[in-house]
Write an enzyme that holds these catalytic residues in place. Structure first.
Site, PDB file in Angstrom:
ATOM      1  N   LEU A 127       0.921  -1.122   0.168  1.00  0.00           N
ATOM      2  CA  LEU A 127       0.032  -0.104   0.103  1.00  0.00           C
ATOM      3  C   LEU A 127       0.893   1.347   0.071  1.00  0.00           C
ATOM      4  CD1 LEU A 127      -2.660  -0.972   2.614  1.00  0.00           C
ATOM      5  CD2 LEU A 127      -2.949  -0.721   0.028  1.00  0.00           C
ATOM      6  N   ALA A 130       8.154   3.539   2.263  1.00  0.00           N
ATOM      7  CA  ALA A 130       9.041   4.380   2.745  1.00  0.00           C
ATOM      8  C   ALA A 130      10.178   4.055   3.081  1.00  0.00           C
ATOM      9  CB  ALA A 130       8.198   5.287   3.866  1.00  0.00           C
ATOM     10  N   SER A 131      11.209   5.016   3.548  1.00  0.00           N
ATOM     11  CA  SER A 131      12.634   4.688   3.896  1.00  0.00           C
ATOM     12  C   SER A 131      12.662   3.898   4.918  1.00  0.00           C
ATOM     13  CB  SER A 131      13.271   5.965   4.052  1.00  0.00           C
ATOM     14  OG  SER A 131      12.674   6.698   4.980  1.00  0.00           O
ATOM     15  N   ALA A 133      10.096   1.576   6.501  1.00  0.00           N
ATOM     16  CA  ALA A 133       8.967   0.491   6.405  1.00  0.00           C
ATOM     17  C   ALA A 133       8.334   0.467   5.413  1.00  0.00           C
ATOM     18  CB  ALA A 133       8.239   0.393   7.641  1.00  0.00           C
ATOM     19  N   GLN A 134       7.528  -0.423   4.933  1.00  0.00           N
ATOM     20  CA  GLN A 134       6.434  -0.471   3.992  1.00  0.00           C
ATOM     21  C   GLN A 134       5.209  -1.091   4.622  1.00  0.00           C
ATOM     22  OE1 GLN A 134       8.700  -2.214   0.503  1.00  0.00           O
ATOM     23  NE2 GLN A 134       7.592  -3.974   0.673  1.00  0.00           N
ATOM     24  N   VAL A 135       4.116  -0.798   3.928  1.00  0.00           N
ATOM     25  CA  VAL A 135       2.758  -1.450   4.302  1.00  0.00           C
ATOM     26  C   VAL A 135       2.162  -2.346   3.307  1.00  0.00           C
ATOM     27  CG1 VAL A 135       0.580  -0.802   5.433  1.00  0.00           C
ATOM     28  CG2 VAL A 135       2.513   0.647   5.784  1.00  0.00           C
ATOM     29  N   LYS A 149       2.810  -3.311   8.651  1.00  0.00           N
ATOM     30  CA  LYS A 149       3.898  -2.462   8.555  1.00  0.00           C
ATOM     31  C   LYS A 149       5.126  -3.268   8.867  1.00  0.00           C
ATOM     32  CE  LYS A 149       5.340   2.153  10.160  1.00  0.00           C
ATOM     33  NZ  LYS A 149       4.836   3.082  11.004  1.00  0.00           N
ATOM     34  N   ASP A 281       0.815  14.591  13.409  1.00  0.00           N
ATOM     35  CA  ASP A 281       1.068  14.969  11.840  1.00  0.00           C
ATOM     36  C   ASP A 281      -0.511  14.734  11.326  1.00  0.00           C
ATOM     37  OD1 ASP A 281       2.229  15.610   9.540  1.00  0.00           O
ATOM     38  OD2 ASP A 281       2.864  13.487   9.144  1.00  0.00           O
TER      39      ASP A 281
END
Length: 564
Positions: A127, A130-131, A133-135, A149, A281
């Protein structure tokens, strides 16, 4: 510095020079250390860009660790000026996703079982990537839809290696670059070190999510995903999958927009002043719209915490701003921060008065709090007042929240909507029937002070009458001057004694030239005595005078003096 780190430093310096930071590298002596003689040409894009933009481009080119550094710094308006914050907020991770085989391997290493023993299926396409982790979407053995994650393999060691390089570079910069901010370069690296290692530990994020879930349990308009504890660890986090539409992609009627805007404002208020735990955020990508105009909050890696005293200080600051009381705003900001040195409160107050006059020209409903908060934080940095990072994070969250509110419901009068919340806060603070109310504590402190004041004044008057009242004025510069003068006097005295010893020895013993191997023995004794006196003078300089010599010795042995 090991060879691998040295090679990384070479890469960093070349990229930094290409972005127009060659002069800083030259001042830091890096070109000399690396033995590099040829100059690196500045790229045409960097020649046209501002310093803030060049810094953002530099971090982007340096890779994942430095991109993450920029993203962390973009949340810290207490560290950098607004121009840098705006640029760094645009930093995005551009990384290739890791193969599914590595995802399975990371799950096995982290949870101790094969992924097939834990999940019925895991989607091959992530989905998000990123630097850090990935989901992936997945389905548990029980049939629950979840998101997993997974931390990138080896990212922690890669970050630690880059952190070591960053720390060495920071020390070099401190030796040559005049400090103009509150934090030193090594201080900024330390802040980043703490933040990145918190983010690398998914247990922290899971703890945050559980706290949010508990806080918002009785608020039906806001949904928080559930954590699957048995499928989570330090490097794997499994959460409930929430089906919804990103709020900035939803097709909404005017009435829906108004309702959702009120939900966002209500949730923000409750997080700040009831829970003391807020999302750091809350941008549109972290908000999903569900059926019934409910909202789902995502991504809890960045949260802020406010203690009860901090909440009360925030209430008083908002009240002082609303009343345009620049003196109170200055004193509250001064109290809520940690001054790096004695601040000029008069100048601070005058600058705040100018800011309030600019941002509050007519009615409160026309205030753009985004720039107001940023300007106040910039002013605190200018006067070297170190504002706690929670307030800087709150400033960022407020900017994001107000931006969403204005895009959803531009006609909303923020102050008019906030007024009931403000009345609720003030009523709770000054309600005499509430033992935890601020009024009761204030009255208790005033009563205690009123009871003690006559006794203390009487003691002062008695001391003055009997001649025992003394006032001690301390000034560091005068103390140092006094120590230096005393040291100079002792060294001069011992030096004169040494000179007299030498001259006297040669005059007194000239008629009796006792020689040994061609050397006059008595003259040599005189020189040895003079050397002993010189040694005593040096010892006094380094180790004498209330421990001041220890400071001198440490400065002598430590890094070179900063160039000004």
């Amino acid at each position: 510095m090991i060879l691998q780190d040295l090679n990384r430093v070479r890469q960093i310096t070349v990229i930094a020079a290409r972005h127009g930071f060659g002069e800083v590298l030259e001042r830091a002596g890096l070109w000399r250390i690396l033995g590099r003689k040829e100059k690196v040409e500045v790229s045409p894009e960097a020649q046209r860009a501002s310093t803030a933009r060049r810094f953002r481009m530099l971090l982007s080119d340096l890779g994942p660790t430095f991109i993450k550094l920029g993203q962390v710094l973009s949340t810290r308006a207490d560290l950098l000026p607004a121009e840098f914050i705006d640029e760094l907020s645009m930093l995005q991770d551009h990384v290739e996703p890791i193969p599914l085989e590595q995802v399975h391997a990371q799950i096995r290493d982290s949870l101790g079982k094969e992924s097939s023993e834990l999940f019925a299926s895991i989607d091959e396409t992530p989905l998000a990537a990123a630097s850090i982790a990935q989901v992936h979407r997945a389905v548990t053995l029980e049939g629950d839809e979840v998101v997993v994650k997974v931390q990138r393999p080896g990212i922690a060691s890669s970050i630690d290696s880059d952190l070591a390089v960053l720390r060495n570079l920071a020390r070099l910069l401190e030796a040559v670059v005049e400090e103009t901010g509150i934090y030193t370069p090594t201080g900024i690296v330390d802040e980043f070190d703490r933040a990145i290692h918190e983010e690398l530990d998914f247990i922290n994020e899971a703890t945050n999510i559980r706290a949010f879930l508990e806080n918002h349990r009785e608020r039906p308009y806001l949904v928080i995903p559930r954590v699957y504890s048995t499928l989570s660890s330090r490097t794997v986090l499994t959460l409930e999958f929430i089906r919804g539409v990103k709020i900035n992609q939803a097709q909404l009627s005017d009435e829906d927009r108004k309702t959702i805007a009120h939900h966002i404002l209500e949730a923000s208020f409750r997080q700040l002043f009831d829970d003391g735990l807020f999302h750091g955020d809350p941008h549109p990508g972290n908000l999903l719209l569900l059926e019934g105009n409910r909202l789902a909050l995502l991504d809890f890696g960045l949260v802020g915490r406010l203690t009860r005293p901090m909440q009360e200080t925030l209430v008083m600051l908002c009240l002082a701003v609303a009343l345009k009381d620049s003196d109170s705003v200055a004193r509250i900001l001064y109290r809520m921060g940690v001054p790096d040195a004695r601040a000029n409160l008069v100048g601070f107050r005058n600058d705040i008065e100018s800011i309030l006059g600019h941002h509050l020209p007519t009615t409160l409903g026309q205030v753009d709090t985004r720039t107001l908060l940023r300007d106040l934080l910039d002013l605190a940095v200018k006067y070297r007042i170190r504002i706690p990072k929670e307030y800087a994070l709150l400033s960022r969250a407020s900017v994001s929240t107000e931006g969403m509110l204005r895009s959803l419901y531009p006609e909303m009068n923020i102050i008019e909507v906030v007024l009931p919340y403000a009345k609720e806060l003030l009523a709770g603070r000054y309600d005499p029937t509430q033992l935890q109310g601020g009024l009761m504590r204030t009255l208790l402190r005033l009563q205690s002070m009123a009871a003690d004041l006559p006794t203390q004044l009487s003691q002062i008057l008695l001391d003055m009458e009997s001649g025992k009242f003394t006032v001690t004025v301390r000034a560091d510069q005068f103390e140092k001057l006094n120590e230096n003068l005393r040291s100079a006097a002792v060294i001069a005295f011992l030096g004169l004694c040494a000179c007299g010893f030498i001259v006297g020895a040669f005059i007194s013993f000239a008629p009796k030239p006792w020689m040994y191997s061609g050397i006059p023995v008595l003259g040599a004794v005189g020189i040895a005595g003079a050397a002993a006196l010189f040694g005593a003078a040096i010892t006094w300089y380094l180790f004498g005078g209330r421990g001041l010599g220890k400071v001198r010795l440490s400065r002598f042995l430590k890094k070179p003096t900063k160039k000004r």
